[in-house]
Every structure is written in C-alpha cells, then in structure tokens.
Design an enzyme around this catalytic site. Sequence first.
Site, short mmCIF file in Angstrom:
data_model
loop_
_atom_site.label_atom_id
_atom_site.label_comp_id
_atom_site.label_asym_id
_atom_site.label_seq_id
_atom_site.Cartn_x
_atom_site.Cartn_y
_atom_site.Cartn_z
N CYS A 77 0.81 -1.22 0.00
CA CYS A 77 0.00 0.00 0.00
C CYS A 77 0.85 1.27 0.00
CB CYS A 77 -0.95 0.01 1.19
SG CYS A 77 -1.97 -1.46 1.28
N ASN B 52 -10.16 0.34 0.65
CA ASN B 52 -8.70 0.35 0.59
C ASN B 52 -8.24 -0.24 -0.75
OD1 ASN B 52 -5.98 -0.21 0.82
ND2 ASN B 52 -6.11 -1.10 2.87
N HIS C 159 -2.81 7.03 3.32
CA HIS C 159 -3.30 5.76 2.80
C HIS C 159 -4.69 5.52 3.40
CE1 HIS C 159 -3.85 1.75 1.59
NE2 HIS C 159 -3.57 1.20 2.76
O1 UT7 Z 1 -3.49 -1.52 3.91
C1 UT7 Z 1 -3.49 -2.14 5.17
C2 UT7 Z 1 -4.63 -3.10 5.24
N1 UT7 Z 1 -5.11 -3.47 6.51
C3 UT7 Z 1 -5.51 -2.66 7.51
O2 UT7 Z 1 -5.38 -1.48 7.47
C4 UT7 Z 1 -6.18 -3.33 8.70
C5 UT7 Z 1 -6.07 -2.55 9.97
N2 UT7 Z 1 -7.00 -3.05 10.95
C6 UT7 Z 1 -8.31 -2.68 10.98
O3 UT7 Z 1 -8.71 -1.84 10.20
C7 UT7 Z 1 -9.21 -3.28 12.02
O4 UT7 Z 1 -8.44 -4.05 12.92
C8 UT7 Z 1 -10.35 -4.17 11.42
C9 UT7 Z 1 -11.34 -3.30 10.68
C10 UT7 Z 1 -9.75 -5.21 10.47
C11 UT7 Z 1 -11.08 -4.87 12.55
O5 UT7 Z 1 -11.60 -3.91 13.46
P1 UT7 Z 1 -11.44 -4.12 15.03
O6 UT7 Z 1 -12.13 -3.02 15.68
O7 UT7 Z 1 -9.95 -4.32 15.31
O8 UT7 Z 1 -12.26 -5.45 15.27
P2 UT7 Z 1 -11.75 -6.83 15.88
O9 UT7 Z 1 -10.84 -7.53 14.94
O10 UT7 Z 1 -11.28 -6.60 17.29
O11 UT7 Z 1 -13.11 -7.61 15.95
C12 UT7 Z 1 -14.14 -7.23 16.85
C13 UT7 Z 1 -15.30 -8.18 16.61
C14 UT7 Z 1 -14.89 -9.64 16.58
O12 UT7 Z 1 -15.93 -10.39 17.17
P3 UT7 Z 1 -15.79 -10.94 18.68
O13 UT7 Z 1 -14.58 -11.81 18.65
O14 UT7 Z 1 -15.62 -9.72 19.54
O15 UT7 Z 1 -17.09 -11.65 18.89
C15 UT7 Z 1 -14.83 -9.95 15.13
O16 UT7 Z 1 -15.05 -11.32 14.84
O17 UT7 Z 1 -15.88 -7.89 15.34
C16 UT7 Z 1 -15.98 -9.12 14.58
N3 UT7 Z 1 -15.85 -8.81 13.18
C17 UT7 Z 1 -16.90 -8.48 12.41
N4 UT7 Z 1 -18.22 -8.35 12.69
C18 UT7 Z 1 -19.03 -7.99 11.69
C19 UT7 Z 1 -14.74 -8.80 12.39
N5 UT7 Z 1 -15.05 -8.47 11.14
C20 UT7 Z 1 -16.40 -8.27 11.13
C21 UT7 Z 1 -17.30 -7.90 10.12
N6 UT7 Z 1 -18.61 -7.78 10.45
N7 UT7 Z 1 -16.91 -7.67 8.83
#
Ligand code: UT7
Length: 330
Positions: free
Chosen positions: A111, A287, A257
């Site tokens: 990226c 993204n 980004h």
């Molecule tokens: O170019 C670089 C590319 N990558 C990035 O920039 C990624 C950077 N990271 C992020 O943007 C965030 O970490 C995410 C958007 C990927 C995730 O957000 P988060 O606030 O860190 O959520 P999390 O991973 O802590 O998940 C919280 C909950 C989980 O459920 P439980 O375990 O609390 O029951 C996940 O399973 O949200 C759940 N979850 C979802 N729920 C609904 C994860 N993805 C989804 C989804 N829809 N799409």
Amino acid sequence: MGINILGMGKYVPEQVLTNDDFTRFIETNDEWIRTRTGIVSRPMAGWEPTWYMGKKASLEAIEKAGIDPAEIGLVISTTATADFHTPSMASVIQYETGAVNAGAFDLNAACTGFVYALDVARRFLETDRTIKYVLVSANESLSRFLDFTDRGSCILFGDGAAAAVVEYSDKLYSSALGSDGSGGKYLYARAMQVAPEIAQDPPADFTSDFEDSPLHKLRQNGKEVYKFATQALPKSFELAAGKIGITKDDIDWFIPHQANIRIIETAAKKLGAPMDKFITTLDHYGNTSSASIPLALGEAIEKGLVQRGQKLALIGFGSGLTYGGIILEY
Ligand code: UT7
C-alpha cells in the site's frame, strides 16, 4: 529538488459492492463496517485485468499532462496484485500507452507503493536529466486475492488504478521511506508452494497458520496492522518534515493511505492536525492498496480542494510492513 505533478488520471471499475452485498455471504452488517472502518462501498474489478485499469488511468494522466507519450523516459507501476509474474505491469502499460522510449519496471511496496514510486521517480529525474517525464501508475485488484469467507479482511478492500505524470522541478520536496520486516507476518499473501526447509525461517515466525494458508489469498492480523498504522502515519510525516524543517501547520493537505477512517483519525490526533486537512475517499473506494493515495489526490484535485502552490503530505503504510511519506508542493 522536487517534482511537478503535471497530470493525473484514474480508472475505477463500474461494478460496486456495498456493505449490504456482503451480508449475502458472510455474517456482517452495514453498521459494523461503517463504524469500524468508514467504508460504505467499494469498486470491484469484473472482467478488467490489473494492467487494463493501469492503462486507462495512465492514458488519462498523459492526456491531462498534455504531453507526447514518446517523451516519457520511465514507467513505474506499483502493484501487489499483478496479473503476471512476468512481464511486469509496467512493461504492459509502457506498450499500451505508447511510451515507446521509456524504461519500465514494477515496484512492490504494497500500500506504500505510490509513495515509494514517486520518490524513485524523483531520483531518476534528478540523476538523469535526459529523462523528461516519468509515468507512475498504481494499479490494484485486491479482490482477486481476498478470502471472501474472512469477514475481518474481505470487507476492507476495493479495486482501481490512478496514475501521475511527473517532471523535474525546483519546488519544495522531502521524503522518508521505511520498512519493518518483522511485521511481514501480519499481512501477507503466499505466491508459491515452497519446500518446508526453505519456508522454515521467516515463515515459522509468520503466523501459526502460514503453512496451511492458501496461495494467493490475503491473510491479515487486523489488530497488529492497526497498531502499526497509527504509529506509521505520523512517523512518516515527521521523518520527511524533519528533513526540511517544516511542521504540520505548514501543510495544506494530508493525503493518507485509505485503510480505515479510525486509523486516519488517530494519526490526525497524534500529529495534532485537524481532520478537515485530511483527504478521505474511504467511504466509496475502500482500501485500494497502492492506488489509494493517488486516487485520493486525483479526486481532491478534480474537486478543486488541492490547488497549485499548496503543500501536500502523502503518508502511507502497508504490508512489509512498509511506511513512507512525501512532502511536496503541488
Ligand atoms: O493496507 C493495510 C490493510 N489493513 C488494515 O489497514 C487493517 C487494519 N485493521 C483494521 O482496520 C481493524 O483491525 C479491522 C477493521 C480489520 C477490525 O476492526 P477491530 O475493531 O480491530 O475489530 P476486531 O478484529 O477486534 O473484531 C471485533 C469483533 C470480533 O468479534 P468478537 O470476537 O468480539 O465476537 C470480530 O469477529 O468484530 C468481529 N468482526 C466483524 N463483525 C461484523 C470482524 N469483522 C467483522 C465484520 N462484520 N466484517
């Protein structure tokens, strides 16, 4: 010595996936995606190969720059999602745009690719004054590398391309590029099956599921990438700004980004800069990896937000883990 961005172009596939569309095949909802990422919809390539999007964006950039493609001395294509192992996307785009006198190569800094490539372009322009113009084309089809059963990653990405024609100039310019390879394990896509003894060393330290992870599918530890990103964006700016003794108050527009609106908000807070100085296109593009910064910049120019003479900070991060910043006068 700096660069002058003469013209920019873009190509975004017509096909769009909304947050609601994802509810047909994974357990998610519009509200979660909007509030956790800022994304509402994202373009997805259908029949378009990556090189085709790059070609379309590049032709528009050449037209807007008002130059003859035969005068382009170098084509750099940034992509983490090339159609071929070889030839390079750059060689295909060089041919397709009529840049018959240009050298061509791909640059993969994920990226952060556009930031890296623009800086490489500047260095070519500075050290070989026979090169009049460089075409930098950022082209990505992340959708082809996504695991659409992984709700934590597949909702984040979109496809598209953006390109810039640049020339030598004595305008303000500074840059800083970085990489922390120890974080490679947090965002990767395997390309080939390799013998276990070769795979042992770094991949043993990748993730426990590395050996089982499918080829050509993105794997991500979202939390670790998030942590890295919120440090990397302000750091990229500070490193580049520090070299020429300017501060965030001198900057008219930050073009970060586009990965997650919360990452951008945290970076803005850390920098002490207001959010209304940050260009964001996340809501409608998601993204698009290396295309995200030039897509955002091109759109801001089209809207008349970014104007000639203004100081811009392009700041990126990505798989690698890479990061980098460029400060330039538009
Ligand atoms: O170019 C670089 C590319 N990558 C990035 O920039 C990624 C950077 N990271 C992020 O943007 C965030 O970490 C995410 C958007 C990927 C995730 O957000 P988060 O606030 O860190 O959520 P999390 O991973 O802590 O998940 C919280 C909950 C989980 O459920 P439980 O375990 O609390 O029951 C996940 O399973 O949200 C759940 N979850 C979802 N729920 C609904 C994860 N993805 C989804 C989804 N829809 N799409």
